[in-house]
Design a protein around this motif. Sequence first.
Motif: not given
Length: 274
Positions: A66-77, A79-86
């Motif tokens: 039940e987390a609040s939606l983000p106002d901003a995001a940082v992508i570290t690299h 690889h799909f498991d860190h990126l594809d949720g965009l």
Amino acid sequence: MRVTLLGTGDTTGTPTVGCDCGTCREARRRGVERTRFSVHVENERTGETLLIDASPDFRQQFLREEASLPDAAVITHVHFDHLDGLGNVFRVLDSLDVYAANETDPATGESVAETVASDYHYLDQITVHPVTPLESVRICGFDVTLLPVDHPPMVCYGLVVSDPETGSKLSLTGDTSYAIPEPSREALAGADLLLADAIVPASVCAGHPAGGRHENSAGTPRTFGTKHMTREGALELADELGATRTRLVHLAHYYPAEDAFEEPLAVDGEVYEL
């Protein structure tokens, strides 16, 4: 600063699809998960939220916590498991500022920022902001610094999130071997909470085609293969960095079942107030 561990697993998560190993069975028995990596950081002073990495499990994670939606995001690299949720931004957010490093990756010919912009060019909601590693940028009221780490063959970054008013500090190693450059180690040091990549215990290195790396004086590998730290390596790093509290993340289901849920190995849903 309120930190929620949305996803604490590696690229397949735990339980892993189609797997009936002891660790996956134990996760099901306990009713816990380690979904793909992501961290939610809320600035309770400003009411803003920063997302660190966009897990493919974005929808499940935000609904579950039940987390609040983000106002901003940082992508570290990239690889799909860190990126594809965009991709979850579509029809969910009106806009999202995404911050990523501006250094060109020899393996891709693009910076992380350029890859994010090209991969999600069709989403008008996303605005990509290239940032220079080792230089702080103000995001959601926090001072955020991307830090080069060691995750061959691609560039990858850890980061520090600091509250300029309270002095609280969150450090993340990012996906990395033990060979984190010294300037990055100096920046990571002294955190109230350190989230450290610890994909497997050192004993598992014997089964990796590349074995282990960066052995300590007792011969224990602190790197699994070439890309990730072992549990032992991550804990040694935490001691060196003087973290007040450490949670181990980016965990694989290759931990033996009897060790897989012992301290300080994290599971999804943990919350920390810094």
